[in-house]
Design an enzyme around this catalytic site. Structure first.
Site, PDB file in Angstrom:
ATOM      1  N   LYS A 136       2.162  10.956   7.251  1.00  0.00           N
ATOM      2  CA  LYS A 136       1.303  10.682   8.396  1.00  0.00           C
ATOM      3  C   LYS A 136       1.755  11.409   9.674  1.00  0.00           C
ATOM      4  O   LYS A 136       1.472  12.596   9.818  1.00  0.00           O
ATOM      5  CB  LYS A 136       1.171   9.172   8.590  1.00  0.00           C
ATOM      6  CG  LYS A 136       0.358   8.542   7.431  1.00  0.00           C
ATOM      7  CD  LYS A 136      -0.255   7.215   7.755  1.00  0.00           C
ATOM      8  CE  LYS A 136      -1.294   6.835   6.702  1.00  0.00           C
ATOM      9  NZ  LYS A 136      -0.851   5.865   5.705  1.00  0.00           N
TER      10      LYS A 136
ATOM     11  N   ASP B 219       9.328   2.994   2.156  1.00  0.00           N
ATOM     12  CA  ASP B 219       8.114   3.751   2.461  1.00  0.00           C
ATOM     13  C   ASP B 219       7.792   3.543   3.942  1.00  0.00           C
ATOM     14  O   ASP B 219       7.242   2.523   4.336  1.00  0.00           O
ATOM     15  CB  ASP B 219       6.953   3.284   1.574  1.00  0.00           C
ATOM     16  CG  ASP B 219       5.671   4.072   1.846  1.00  0.00           C
ATOM     17  OD1 ASP B 219       5.603   4.783   2.874  1.00  0.00           O
ATOM     18  OD2 ASP B 219       4.716   3.954   1.040  1.00  0.00           O
TER      19      ASP B 219
ATOM     20  N   PHE C 200       0.859  -1.187   0.000  1.00  0.00           N
ATOM     21  CA  PHE C 200       0.000   0.000   0.000  1.00  0.00           C
ATOM     22  C   PHE C 200       0.891   1.232   0.000  1.00  0.00           C
ATOM     23  O   PHE C 200       1.630   1.469   0.951  1.00  0.00           O
ATOM     24  CB  PHE C 200      -0.953   0.055   1.204  1.00  0.00           C
ATOM     25  CG  PHE C 200      -1.864   1.257   1.108  1.00  0.00           C
ATOM     26  CD1 PHE C 200      -3.035   1.209   0.375  1.00  0.00           C
ATOM     27  CD2 PHE C 200      -1.509   2.467   1.699  1.00  0.00           C
ATOM     28  CE1 PHE C 200      -3.847   2.334   0.235  1.00  0.00           C
ATOM     29  CE2 PHE C 200      -2.312   3.598   1.564  1.00  0.00           C
ATOM     30  CZ  PHE C 200      -3.485   3.531   0.831  1.00  0.00           C
TER      31      PHE C 200
HETATM   32  C1  LIG Z   1      -1.002   5.961   4.251  1.00  0.00           C
HETATM   33  C2  LIG Z   1       0.123   5.479   3.425  1.00  0.00           C
HETATM   34  C3  LIG Z   1       0.473   6.106   2.212  1.00  0.00           C
HETATM   35  C4  LIG Z   1      -0.351   7.210   1.608  1.00  0.00           C
HETATM   36  O1  LIG Z   1      -0.462   8.336   2.430  1.00  0.00           O
HETATM   37  P1  LIG Z   1      -1.632   9.410   2.153  1.00  0.00           P
HETATM   38  O2  LIG Z   1      -1.268  10.558   3.049  1.00  0.00           O
HETATM   39  O3  LIG Z   1      -2.914   8.765   2.517  1.00  0.00           O
HETATM   40  O4  LIG Z   1      -1.561   9.757   0.713  1.00  0.00           O
HETATM   41  C5  LIG Z   1       1.584   5.650   1.555  1.00  0.00           C
HETATM   42  N1  LIG Z   1       2.318   4.627   2.023  1.00  0.00           N
HETATM   43  C6  LIG Z   1       2.018   4.001   3.174  1.00  0.00           C
HETATM   44  C7  LIG Z   1       2.880   2.889   3.651  1.00  0.00           C
HETATM   45  C8  LIG Z   1       0.896   4.384   3.906  1.00  0.00           C
HETATM   46  O5  LIG Z   1       0.565   3.721   5.021  1.00  0.00           O
END
Ligand SMILES: *Cc1c(COP(=O)(O)O)cnc(C)c1O
Length: 408
Positions: free
Chosen positions: A261, A232, A147
C-alpha cells in the site's frame, strides 16, 4: 462512438462501466478526475475530502510533491530492467527499508497479496530447510476475520464467506484461531508450525485493536515454540498508527514483515517482504520471483517514501491528529456512534444501525463532500492522508455529526 472522457459526465461514466467492467466492486457513485493532498475532485469539479486515502495507500496524500518528483526523475532515466539484470536503484531501496524496519533482507514484490503469498512461501521453506518440518506438513496459524488479500491461497484461510464461496478447492496448511486470543494460539501451534501470520491491527475487520500485550505475547510464543512471527503491516504500517510500524506500539520486532500500500506512495504498486537474514536466506535463485518486483521506478518511489518516513514527521502527525480524531469521535458517542476503535489517524466507527447501514452513511457523507468507505454492517472506517489538517479532521467529524443527525 464513445465521447472523449472530458465530455462525459460522472453519470455517463458510471453507466459506461457497467457492461465492460467486472462487478467485483460496488464503488460509491463518485468519479474522481484529479486530486491533490487530502482532496479529490470529481468530473464536475465537486471537491471531496478523502477520508479513505486508498485504504492507506495514500498515507502521504495524493501526489505528494517529493514522491511525484522522484517518479518523474526516474521516468526520465530508467523504468524497468526485470531482475535478469541489476538496476541502480534497488540496493538503496533495500538498504533503507531494512534499516527503517530493523530487519535484514528485502524481497521486493508489487501488490500486497503478492507480499503475503511470498511471505507464506518463505515461511514454509524455512520450516522445511531450517526447522526440519517433514516435507508437505508445514502449517501456518492465522486469525479469524483476517484480511490478507484475494489470491486463491489467501482466500483459503479467510473467514469471510463472500471472499471464499465459489473459489475452492482451497490451499491446505492453515489453522484459524480467534484474533486477540493467546490461549487459542498456543493450542494451535505445534511442531509443524512454520509461522503465525497476523495483522497487528485488523483493518478490514473494522480497525480491531488487540489488547495490550497481545503482540508481545505472539512474539514470545512464536520464539518459545520455534516458529516465525509474520506481521502483515500492509495497511497498518508506514505511519498510519503514529509509528512507522504498528508493532512498535509494543516494541515488538517480527521475523517477517509484510509491507505494501503506502510503500508505493500512491503512485505505483510496491510491496515487500522484509525479514531476518536466517529466514530470507532460504530463498535461492529461481525459487521465487516477479517480473516487475524491484523495478527501478518502484524502487525510486519506494525510496522516496522511506525518506519521508525517516523524518518522523508523518508518524508525529498521525499521533497528534489521532488525538483530534479520538476526541471528536468521543463527542459523537451516544449521538449516532455506538462505539469506535482508533489508533493514530485510523478509526473504525460503529454507527447506530437504526440510522442506516455503513453504506448509506457513506453515501450521505459523499453528498456532503466527505469520502469514506464502510467495512461491513454499520461500521465505517476513517483513514485520511496523514497530510490532512486538524481543522479538516474536525470539519469531517462535524459533517459526520450532521449526517447522523439527519439519518433514520
Ligand atoms: C490491502 C491489504 C492486503 C492486500 O493488498 P493488495 O495490494 O490489495 O493485494 C493484504 N493485507 C492487508 C492487511 C491489507 O490491508
Amino acid at each position: 462512438m464513445t465521447a472523449p472522457a472530458h465530455a462525459r459526465t460522472s453519470a455517463d461514466l458510471i453507466r459506461a462501466e457497467e457492461p465492460v467492467l467486472a462487478h467485483n466492486y460496488h464503488p460509491l457513485p463518485v468519479v474522481v478526475a484529479r486530486a491533490e493532498g487530502a482532496w479529490v475532485e470529481d468530473v464536475e469539479g465537486r471537491r471531496y475530502l478523502d477520508m479513505l486515502a486508498g485504504y492507506s495507500a495514500l498515507n502521504f496524500g495524493h501526489r505528494h510533491p517529493a514522491l511525484i518528483q522522484a517518479a518523474h526523475d526516474q521516468l526520465d532515466r530508467l523504468t524497468l530492467t526485470s531482475r535478469a539484470f541489476h538496476n541502480d536503484r534497488l540496493a538503496e531501496f533495500a538498504e533503507r527499508l531494512a534499516a527503517l524496519t530493523g530487519l535484514d533482507m528485502v524481497l521486493p514484490m508489487n501488490t500486497g497479496a503478492e507480499a503475503v503469498e511470498s511471505g507464506i512461501k518463505v515461511a514454509r521453506k524455512w520450516a522445511y530447510d531450517v526447522k526440519g518440518v517433514p516435507e508437505g506438513q508445514a502449517t501456518i496459524v492465522v486469525a479469524a476475520d483476517n484480511f490478507h488479500g484475494r489470491t486463491t491461497t489467501i482466500v483459503s484461510f479467510s473467514t469471510d464467506e463472500s471472499a471464499r464461496a465459489g473459489f475452492g478447492p482451497f490451499t491446505p496448511g492453515f489453522r484459524i484461531v480467534p484474533y486477540n486470543d493467546l490461549a487459542a494460539l498456543e493450542e494451535a501451534v505445534d511442531e509443524t508450525t512454520a509461522a503465525v501470520l497476523i495483522e497487528p491491527i485488523q483493518g478490514e475487520a473494522g480497525v480491531i485493536i488487540p489488547d495490550a500485550g497481545y503482540l508481545t505475547g505472539v512474539r514470545e510464543l512464536t520464539r518459545r515454540e520455534g516458529c516465525l512471527f509474520i506481521a502483515d503491516e500492509i495497511q497498518s504500517g508506514l505511519g498510519r498508527t503514529g509509528r512507522t510500524l504498528a508493532v512498535e506500539h509494543e516494541s515488538v520486532v517480527p521475523d517477517v514483515l509484510l509491507l505494501g500500500k503506502a510503500l508505493g506512495g500512491g503512485i505505483v504498486p510496491v510491496s515487500a517482504v522484509v525479514a531476518r537474514r536466517e529466514v530470507m536466506g532460504v530463498l535461492g535463485p529461481g525459487e521465487h520471483g516477479s517480473t516487475f518486483g524491484g523495478n527501478p521506478l518502484a524502487a525510486a518511489v519506494g525510496t522516496a517514501v522511506i525518506e519521508l518516513l525517516e523524518t518522523g514527521e508523518f508518524q508525529r502527525r498521525a499521533d497528534e491528529l489521532g488525538l483530534v480524531l479520538r476526541e471528536g469521535l468521543q463527542a459523537l458517542e451516544g449521538h449516532g456512534v455506538t462505539g469506535f476503535r482508533a489508533r493514530g489517524l485510523w478509526a473504525g466507527v460503529d454507527v447506530d444501525p437504526a440510522l442506516g447501514t455503513g453504506r448509506e452513511i457513506s453515501e450521505r457523507l459523499m453528498r456532503e463532500g466527505i469520502l469514506v468507505k464502510d467495512t461491513h454492517g454499520s461500521t465505517i472506517r476513517l483513514a485520511p492522508p496523514l497530510t490532512v489538517t486538524a481543522d479538516e479532521v474536525r470539519s469531517a467529524l462535524g459533517t459526520l455529526e450532521k449526517v447522523l443527525g439527519q439519518a433514520g
